[in-house]
Motif scaffolding. Structure first.
Motif, PDB file in Angstrom:
ATOM      1  N   LEU A 155      41.914 -23.630  28.856  1.00  0.00           N
ATOM      2  CA  LEU A 155      42.178 -22.838  27.648  1.00  0.00           C
ATOM      3  C   LEU A 155      41.114 -21.766  27.469  1.00  0.00           C
ATOM      4  O   LEU A 155      41.426 -20.622  27.098  1.00  0.00           O
ATOM      5  N   GLY A 156      39.854 -22.129  27.729  1.00  0.00           N
ATOM      6  CA  GLY A 156      38.771 -21.150  27.667  1.00  0.00           C
ATOM      7  C   GLY A 156      39.010 -20.009  28.633  1.00  0.00           C
ATOM      8  O   GLY A 156      38.805 -18.830  28.304  1.00  0.00           O
ATOM      9  N   TYR A 157      39.468 -20.341  29.830  1.00  0.00           N
ATOM     10  CA  TYR A 157      39.748 -19.311  30.828  1.00  0.00           C
ATOM     11  C   TYR A 157      40.854 -18.378  30.339  1.00  0.00           C
ATOM     12  O   TYR A 157      40.755 -17.148  30.477  1.00  0.00           O
ATOM     13  N   ALA A 158      41.902 -18.960  29.753  1.00  0.00           N
ATOM     14  CA  ALA A 158      43.000 -18.136  29.238  1.00  0.00           C
ATOM     15  C   ALA A 158      42.513 -17.200  28.132  1.00  0.00           C
ATOM     16  O   ALA A 158      42.869 -16.013  28.099  1.00  0.00           O
ATOM     17  N   PHE A 159      41.673 -17.705  27.222  1.00  0.00           N
ATOM     18  CA  PHE A 159      41.131 -16.861  26.161  1.00  0.00           C
ATOM     19  C   PHE A 159      40.194 -15.798  26.726  1.00  0.00           C
ATOM     20  O   PHE A 159      40.169 -14.656  26.240  1.00  0.00           O
ATOM     21  N   GLY A 160      39.398 -16.154  27.734  1.00  0.00           N
ATOM     22  CA  GLY A 160      38.520 -15.173  28.367  1.00  0.00           C
ATOM     23  C   GLY A 160      39.317 -14.056  29.024  1.00  0.00           C
ATOM     24  O   GLY A 160      38.954 -12.875  28.937  1.00  0.00           O
ATOM     25  N   LEU A 161      40.417 -14.429  29.678  1.00  0.00           N
ATOM     26  CA  LEU A 161      41.286 -13.423  30.277  1.00  0.00           C
ATOM     27  C   LEU A 161      41.853 -12.488  29.218  1.00  0.00           C
ATOM     28  O   LEU A 161      41.930 -11.269  29.416  1.00  0.00           O
ATOM     29  N   ARG A 199      56.610 -16.970  36.201  1.00  0.00           N
ATOM     30  CA  ARG A 199      56.647 -17.646  37.503  1.00  0.00           C
ATOM     31  C   ARG A 199      55.292 -18.258  37.846  1.00  0.00           C
ATOM     32  O   ARG A 199      55.189 -19.427  38.245  1.00  0.00           O
ATOM     33  N   GLY A 200      54.240 -17.456  37.702  1.00  0.00           N
ATOM     34  CA  GLY A 200      52.897 -17.946  38.035  1.00  0.00           C
ATOM     35  C   GLY A 200      52.469 -19.093  37.141  1.00  0.00           C
ATOM     36  O   GLY A 200      51.894 -20.078  37.606  1.00  0.00           O
ATOM     37  N   GLY A 201      52.752 -18.979  35.834  1.00  0.00           N
ATOM     38  CA  GLY A 201      52.350 -20.014  34.894  1.00  0.00           C
ATOM     39  C   GLY A 201      53.035 -21.344  35.167  1.00  0.00           C
ATOM     40  O   GLY A 201      52.395 -22.407  35.135  1.00  0.00           O
ATOM     41  N   LEU A 202      54.318 -21.310  35.474  1.00  0.00           N
ATOM     42  CA  LEU A 202      55.043 -22.548  35.768  1.00  0.00           C
ATOM     43  C   LEU A 202      54.577 -23.167  37.090  1.00  0.00           C
ATOM     44  O   LEU A 202      54.458 -24.390  37.211  1.00  0.00           O
ATOM     45  N   GLY A 203      54.309 -22.311  38.082  1.00  0.00           N
ATOM     46  CA  GLY A 203      53.795 -22.828  39.346  1.00  0.00           C
ATOM     47  C   GLY A 203      52.443 -23.487  39.173  1.00  0.00           C
ATOM     48  O   GLY A 203      52.179 -24.575  39.714  1.00  0.00           O
ATOM     49  N   PHE A 204      51.575 -22.849  38.387  1.00  0.00           N
ATOM     50  CA  PHE A 204      50.233 -23.396  38.175  1.00  0.00           C
ATOM     51  C   PHE A 204      50.274 -24.610  37.262  1.00  0.00           C
ATOM     52  O   PHE A 204      49.384 -25.462  37.321  1.00  0.00           O
ATOM     53  N   ALA A 205      51.292 -24.720  36.410  1.00  0.00           N
ATOM     54  CA  ALA A 205      51.442 -25.912  35.571  1.00  0.00           C
ATOM     55  C   ALA A 205      51.625 -27.151  36.441  1.00  0.00           C
ATOM     56  O   ALA A 205      50.971 -28.179  36.243  1.00  0.00           O
ATOM     57  N   GLY A 206      52.527 -27.065  37.418  1.00  0.00           N
ATOM     58  CA  GLY A 206      52.726 -28.188  38.326  1.00  0.00           C
ATOM     59  C   GLY A 206      51.487 -28.493  39.139  1.00  0.00           C
ATOM     60  O   GLY A 206      51.103 -29.656  39.315  1.00  0.00           O
ATOM     61  N   PHE A 207      50.844 -27.447  39.624  1.00  0.00           N
ATOM     62  CA  PHE A 207      49.620 -27.580  40.419  1.00  0.00           C
ATOM     63  C   PHE A 207      48.528 -28.293  39.626  1.00  0.00           C
ATOM     64  O   PHE A 207      47.855 -29.198  40.126  1.00  0.00           O
ATOM     65  N   SER A 208      48.358 -27.911  38.360  1.00  0.00           N
ATOM     66  CA  SER A 208      47.326 -28.516  37.507  1.00  0.00           C
ATOM     67  C   SER A 208      47.659 -29.959  37.165  1.00  0.00           C
ATOM     68  O   SER A 208      46.763 -30.803  37.085  1.00  0.00           O
ATOM     69  N   ALA A 209      48.940 -30.252  36.953  1.00  0.00           N
ATOM     70  CA  ALA A 209      49.342 -31.634  36.691  1.00  0.00           C
ATOM     71  C   ALA A 209      48.985 -32.515  37.881  1.00  0.00           C
ATOM     72  O   ALA A 209      48.489 -33.646  37.721  1.00  0.00           O
ATOM     73  N   PHE A 210      49.206 -32.010  39.083  1.00  0.00           N
ATOM     74  CA  PHE A 210      48.869 -32.757  40.297  1.00  0.00           C
ATOM     75  C   PHE A 210      47.375 -33.040  40.370  1.00  0.00           C
ATOM     76  O   PHE A 210      46.946 -34.187  40.560  1.00  0.00           O
ATOM     77  N   ASN A 232      46.657  -7.195  34.537  1.00  0.00           N
ATOM     78  CA  ASN A 232      46.175  -8.471  35.087  1.00  0.00           C
ATOM     79  C   ASN A 232      45.931  -9.490  33.984  1.00  0.00           C
ATOM     80  O   ASN A 232      46.140 -10.691  34.170  1.00  0.00           O
ATOM     81  N   THR A 233      45.485  -9.023  32.830  1.00  0.00           N
ATOM     82  CA  THR A 233      45.281  -9.904  31.681  1.00  0.00           C
ATOM     83  C   THR A 233      46.581 -10.593  31.290  1.00  0.00           C
ATOM     84  O   THR A 233      46.626 -11.811  31.100  1.00  0.00           O
ATOM     85  N   ILE A 234      47.655  -9.822  31.178  1.00  0.00           N
ATOM     86  CA  ILE A 234      48.946 -10.388  30.794  1.00  0.00           C
ATOM     87  C   ILE A 234      49.363 -11.460  31.789  1.00  0.00           C
ATOM     88  O   ILE A 234      49.756 -12.572  31.416  1.00  0.00           O
ATOM     89  N   TYR A 235      49.250 -11.118  33.065  1.00  0.00           N
ATOM     90  CA  TYR A 235      49.672 -12.058  34.104  1.00  0.00           C
ATOM     91  C   TYR A 235      48.818 -13.317  34.096  1.00  0.00           C
ATOM     92  O   TYR A 235      49.328 -14.444  34.118  1.00  0.00           O
ATOM     93  N   MET A 236      47.495 -13.157  34.079  1.00  0.00           N
ATOM     94  CA  MET A 236      46.614 -14.301  34.221  1.00  0.00           C
ATOM     95  C   MET A 236      46.554 -15.168  32.970  1.00  0.00           C
ATOM     96  O   MET A 236      46.311 -16.372  33.054  1.00  0.00           O
ATOM     97  N   VAL A 237      46.751 -14.586  31.788  1.00  0.00           N
ATOM     98  CA  VAL A 237      46.849 -15.414  30.577  1.00  0.00           C
ATOM     99  C   VAL A 237      48.058 -16.341  30.700  1.00  0.00           C
ATOM    100  O   VAL A 237      47.979 -17.541  30.411  1.00  0.00           O
TER     101      VAL A 237
END
Length: 390
Positions: free
Chosen positions: A56-62, A218-229, A336-341
């Motif tokens: 969450l901190g990373y998302a806010f920093g982005l 797309r990126g957020g959903l992919g990283f959601a699964g990755f983080s759950a793992f 990049n902010t929009i994408y990475m958030v």
């Protein structure tokens, strides 16, 4: 060194290595969760707040820091940001309680956004025909940092304790600060307005750039699964195989093969149809999650799944970034902010839902969750891909 004249290999690889070491700070905690839980005598769900708040901190920093790369000189911004990274890591090393550790993790996540300054810098400094390749090299460093961090922290935690990892990370950031001070080129900003106008324009790009919104989804959903793992792997290693943090961390090394594919994908995305690359990457992730469904008691299955899920996610990520950086070139940091958030908000979602899926349904629940997120990627991609230029 100015735009389109190219970037030296030494600077590009310094940026790549720095991206890896900085982003690693966000992920050292994952193989250490059992050790931290035992140290503070808390539950698995409670200790999962450490990676959750770091992401969450990373998302806010982005959201609040990265747009400044379009307004302030990039090198100066990086140098200042490193000071806060060092403070946050040191606070984690000496944290006397779980709440303090969680707050310190948020600070680390908030400040460790430097790699997302480097990625658009590489795109800007590279010659147009080498843009995808330059992004791929920096992203390879970043992704190897994400994966290698788990291997390093798993073994450091097992043999020296989890606090030793954060003392070591603090020292590494001091070294990197000096190297970047000496070698990193300066890029002057393009945006001349106020910070309020900068943030308002970021919102404008979010509303008007449908390809960027789709890439973020797309990126957020992919990283959601990755983080759950990765949040739950340390638990399945201990409960199902009786392995410690070292073995869980070692799985990060397997994923480095997938991360190295980022350089290849970067080159391919300069030449091939990007929609087709995204479809292929998502199908690879889908296959990984199907394998995970039947691998709760199979190390071989987990190994194959890790290789595939890393390769698929990194291919998706690189292609997404090549798409968004080809648009609105004077607003790369805001785009990049929009994408990475979106990407790391997805990571936070995956962390918390993965922790609860584990508590309620164990490994099969985590695998089903990842499969669900990946199917949504395919549905969204085929529904809206016509809106983007490939």
């Amino acid at each position: 060194m100015s735009e389109n004249r190219g970037i030296s290999k030494s600077v590009l690889y310094l940026m790549s290595a720095s991206a890896g070491f900085v982003v690693a700070n966000n992920y050292y905690n994952q193989p250490l969760l059992n050790l931290i839980a035992n140290d503070f005598d808390v539950s698995e769900a409670a200790v999962s707040n450490v990676p959750l708040f770091t992401q969450l901190g990373y998302a806010f920093g982005l959201l609040f820091i990265i747009p400044l790369g379009d307004k302030f000189p990039r090198k100066k911004m990086v140098m200042i940001d490193f000071i806060f990274i060092i403070i946050g890591l040191l606070a984690m090393a000496i944290a006397p309680s779980l709440p303090i550790l969680i707050i310190s993790g948020f600070i680390v996540g908030f400040s460790c956004v430097v790699p997302q300054v480097f990625v658009p810098m590489a795109a800007q400094l590279a010659k147009p025909e080498n843009k995808g390749s330059a992004i791929g090299i920096v992203m390879s460093g970043l992704l190897i940092g994400i994966l290698g961090s788990r291997f390093i922290s798993g073994y450091v935690g097992e043999y020296f304790g989890w606090r030793a990892m954060y003392y070591g990370a603090t020292a590494m950031m001091l070294v990197l600060w000096l190297l970047l001070k000496l070698k990193l080129p300066e890029l002057q900003p393009d945006f001349k307005g106020t910070y309020k106008e900068l943030m308002r324009s970021t919102w404008h790009y979010f509303k008007t750039e449908s390809p960027v919104r789709l890439a973020a989804l797309r990126g957020g959903l992919g990283f959601a699964g990755f983080s759950a793992f990765w949040t739950t792997l340390v638990f399945v290693m201990e409960d199902n195989f009786n392995y410690g943090s070292g073995v869980a961390g070692a799985f990060g090394l397997l994923g480095i093969g997938g991360a190295l594919a980022a350089t290849v994908i970067g080159k391919l995305s300069d030449r091939m149809n990007k929609n087709n690359l995204i479809t292929l990457a998502t199908v690879i992730m889908l296959l990984a999650w199907v394998i995970f469904e039947f691998s709760g008691n199979s190390i071989i299955g987990l190994v194959i799944g890790v290789l595939l899920v890393d390769m698929g996610l990194q291919s998706l990520h690189i292609t997404n970034q090549n798409i968004i950086f080809s648009r609105n070139q004077n607003a790369r940091n805001r785009i990049n902010t929009i994408y990475m958030v979106g990407y790391f908000a997805g990571g936070a979602l995956g962390t918390i839902t993965g922790a609860y899926a584990w508590e309620l349904f164990q490994w099969e629940g985590v695998a089903s969750l990842g499969l669900f997120y990946t199917i949504i990627i395919l549905i969204a991609h085929f529904s809206f891909k016509k809106t983007e230029s490939a």
